[in-house]
Design an enzyme around this catalytic site. Structure first.
Site, PDB file in Angstrom:
ATOM      1  N   LYS A 297       3.300   9.362   8.842  1.00 24.92           N
ATOM      2  CA  LYS A 297       2.917   8.913  10.183  1.00 24.92           C
ATOM      3  C   LYS A 297       3.841   9.447  11.295  1.00 24.92           C
ATOM      4  O   LYS A 297       3.764  10.613  11.621  1.00 24.92           O
ATOM      5  CB  LYS A 297       2.769   7.391  10.174  1.00 24.92           C
ATOM      6  CG  LYS A 297       1.636   7.007   9.188  1.00 24.92           C
ATOM      7  CD  LYS A 297       1.209   5.590   9.150  1.00 24.92           C
ATOM      8  CE  LYS A 297      -0.011   5.461   8.232  1.00 24.92           C
ATOM      9  NZ  LYS A 297       0.103   4.527   7.151  1.00 24.92           N
TER      10      LYS A 297
ATOM     11  N   ASP B 247       9.158   2.351   1.019  1.00 25.13           N
ATOM     12  CA  ASP B 247       8.053   3.105   1.589  1.00 25.13           C
ATOM     13  C   ASP B 247       8.013   2.813   3.085  1.00 25.13           C
ATOM     14  O   ASP B 247       7.478   1.799   3.521  1.00 25.13           O
ATOM     15  CB  ASP B 247       6.734   2.730   0.904  1.00 25.13           C
ATOM     16  CG  ASP B 247       5.568   3.571   1.425  1.00 25.13           C
ATOM     17  OD1 ASP B 247       5.767   4.325   2.407  1.00 25.13           O
ATOM     18  OD2 ASP B 247       4.468   3.463   0.853  1.00 25.13           O
TER      19      ASP B 247
ATOM     20  N   TYR C 159       0.848  -1.193   0.000  1.00 24.36           N
ATOM     21  CA  TYR C 159       0.000   0.000   0.000  1.00 24.36           C
ATOM     22  C   TYR C 159       0.882   1.241   0.000  1.00 24.36           C
ATOM     23  O   TYR C 159       1.821   1.346   0.783  1.00 24.36           O
ATOM     24  CB  TYR C 159      -0.915   0.019   1.230  1.00 24.36           C
ATOM     25  CG  TYR C 159      -1.833   1.220   1.267  1.00 24.36           C
ATOM     26  CD1 TYR C 159      -2.820   1.390   0.289  1.00 24.36           C
ATOM     27  CD2 TYR C 159      -1.705   2.201   2.252  1.00 24.36           C
ATOM     28  CE1 TYR C 159      -3.664   2.490   0.302  1.00 24.36           C
ATOM     29  CE2 TYR C 159      -2.552   3.307   2.267  1.00 24.36           C
ATOM     30  CZ  TYR C 159      -3.537   3.443   1.293  1.00 24.36           C
ATOM     31  OH  TYR C 159      -4.361   4.542   1.313  1.00 24.36           O
TER      32      TYR C 159
HETATM   33  C1  LIG Z   1      -0.328   4.980   5.609  1.00 26.54           C
HETATM   34  C2  LIG Z   1       0.539   4.621   4.455  1.00 26.54           C
HETATM   35  C3  LIG Z   1       0.588   5.402   3.278  1.00 26.54           C
HETATM   36  C4  LIG Z   1      -0.350   6.559   3.052  1.00 26.54           C
HETATM   37  O1  LIG Z   1      -0.156   7.585   3.959  1.00 26.54           O
HETATM   38  P1  LIG Z   1      -1.322   8.674   4.169  1.00 26.54           P
HETATM   39  O2  LIG Z   1      -0.740   9.654   5.119  1.00 26.54           O
HETATM   40  O3  LIG Z   1      -2.496   7.918   4.691  1.00 26.54           O
HETATM   41  O4  LIG Z   1      -1.597   9.259   2.828  1.00 26.54           O
HETATM   42  C5  LIG Z   1       1.515   5.082   2.324  1.00 26.54           C
HETATM   43  N1  LIG Z   1       2.344   4.040   2.470  1.00 26.54           N
HETATM   44  C6  LIG Z   1       2.317   3.256   3.566  1.00 26.54           C
HETATM   45  C7  LIG Z   1       3.280   2.133   3.686  1.00 26.54           C
HETATM   46  C8  LIG Z   1       1.408   3.515   4.580  1.00 26.54           C
HETATM   47  O5  LIG Z   1       1.368   2.714   5.656  1.00 26.54           O
END
Ligand SMILES: *Cc1c(COP(=O)(O)O)cnc(C)c1O
Length: 448
Positions: A266, A237, A145
């Protein structure tokens, strides 16, 4: 425990008239028949709109290292930056301070660009990789994701791929190559066929939005080698793993693999909206204004967010934050492993450091001798190695409906709030206590 959700039901009733699905982020509506509304938090606990209190393992789905009580210096920094006037359109000192902190602690990061969400970070990272390499194709993991962005909302396989959402033109999918996580052969084949066209591999170091799946030995090293040989960039990521798995050195520090580019989100904003892209100078200077890959944002580097992020990570650097979190995480995962061996041998305890999840699989191992003790580490000597999930597809093949429709509610009824479905991670924070862990384990024993 009252199980009165009257107020949440009323609020959701109103919300459904003015917010699509009654929420501002899709996953929040997963809970049936309606989500509980949060009223406030207190250390490792959350209190809902009806006054019900829970041990909270959702923890905002990732941005909270301290639970719901921020350390005093963090609160003070937030308040002072908010009251000085929130934002200027000119650079501020705190952005430089925060950038210096991250560059000092994350080995692969020499420069960083702050943005406002994880999604924005991965959008910019993909554009950066394409601009830097002059290539278009992006390799992603099935079940990975990277936020709500066109280039990664793609499903299927490298040979048969399509957008995973309405509104994404087919053309985006032609540039995106999904492969199964942990499958070195599959990604090697994709590089053999498309190597010259691949701008980057975009991968979560730990699949953390589809169950939790840790990498098998040598997986990331294989990605590193393939990228080096073909001239593609390796993009980690770390939006969810950053400053959680591996502490201040992030998952890349824990696994000892150096990506070219890292995305953050985050935790790097201390609980406020944030994202960031980091990497080597020559790559990062491809962004405007030094380079020609356009990147910009009114709120980027917001002083309140920068102060919250910097102060909370500084507090972690100076206190026993990660020791506490990792120890409690181990206690929780160890306890779960014992319960599972006894009551549900087909389930896998997943997670590492401050993340955990119980994956509802369908196949039990032959025995538990020399089993991974504190969460699946993908050790090939573990008796579960043949059956534990290695990919997002493996997680999705589990008893996901049982998890969401039966088990989740049984945990809630015992005062334990887990994330909304089988796929979202759960988080241990500095605010949680051994008592929270032990109560939670008792609840698992009852619910399984
Ligand atoms: C939460 C998340 C995202 C997206 O971040 P948002 O601040 O919700 O747009 C992208 N990559 C990973 C791995 C995530 O856990």
């Amino acid at each position: 425990m009252t199980d009165d959700f009257e107020r949440s039901r009323e609020l959701y009733d109103r919300a459904l008239s003015v917010l699509p699905g009654g929420v501002n982020s899709t996953v929040r509506a997963v809970t049936e028949p309606y989500p509980q509304f949060a009223a406030h938090g207190e250390s490792g606990h959350i209190i809902d709109a009806d006054g019900n209190r829970y041990i909270d393992w959702v923890m905002a789905l990732g941005p909270l290292l301290y639970g719901h009580d921020l350390p005093e210096p963090v609160t003070a920094a937030i308040q002072s930056h908010a009251s000085e006037g929130p934002i200027y359109g000119l650079p501020t000192e705190v952005e430089v301070d925060h950038a210096e902190f991250v560059c000092r602690h994350v080995p692969s990061v020499e420069m960083i660009r702050f943005v406002n969400s994880g999604t924005e970070a991965t959008v910019s990272a993909v554009r950066l990789a394409r601009g830097y390499t002059g290539r278009n194709k992006v390799v992603i993991m099935q079940g990975g994701y990277h936020g709500a962005q066109e280039s990664t909302l793609v499903e299927g396989s490298a040979g048969d791929r399509r957008p995973s959402s309405a509104g994404v033109p087919e053309e985006f999918a032609t540039h995106t190559l999904p492969v199964p996580f942990n499958d070195t052969e599959a990604v090697t084949e994709v590089f053999a066929e498309h190597g010259e066209e691949i701008a980057c591999v975009l991968v979560e170091p730990v699949l953390a939005n589809t169950g939790i799946v840790t990498p098998i030995e040598e997986y990331h090293e294989t990605l590193r080698d393939l990228c080096d040989d073909s001239g593609a960039l390796l993009v980690f990521d770390e939006v969810i793993t950053g400053f959680r798995v591996g502490g201040l050195a992030c998952a890349q520090g824990k696994f000892g693999v150096t990506p070219d580019v890292t995305t953050f989100g985050k935790l790097i904003g201390g609980g406020f909206p944030v994202g960031a892209i980091g990497g080597r100078v020559e790559i990062m200077e491809t962004f405007t204004p030094t380079g020609d890959v356009f990147q910009s944002g009114t709120f980027s580097g917001h002083p309140v967010t920068m102060a919250a992020g910097l102060e909370s990570l500084t507090f972690a650097a100076e206190n026993d934050v990660y020791e506490h979190v990792h120890e409690l995480g181990d206690r929780l995962r160890r306890g779960l492993t014992e319960i599972v061996a006894d009551q549900a041998p087909e389930y896998t305890v997943a997670g590492t450091d401050g993340m955990f999840k119980l994956l509802f699989g369908r196949d039990a191992p032959a025995n538990f001798d020399n089993h991974c003790e504190a969460g699946c580490a993908q050790r090939d000597s573990c008796p579960r190695y043949g059956t534990c999930p290695k990919t997002g597809t493996d997680v999705a093949r589990g008893e996901t409906d049982r998890w969401r429709r039966v088990f989740w509610g049984e945990m809630r009824d015992q005062g334990v709030l887990l994330s909304q479905n089988q796929f979202e991670s759960q988080f241990v924070t500095y605010a949680h206590t051994a008592e929270d862990v032990d109560e939670t384990l008792e609840a698992y024993k009852e619910a399984l």
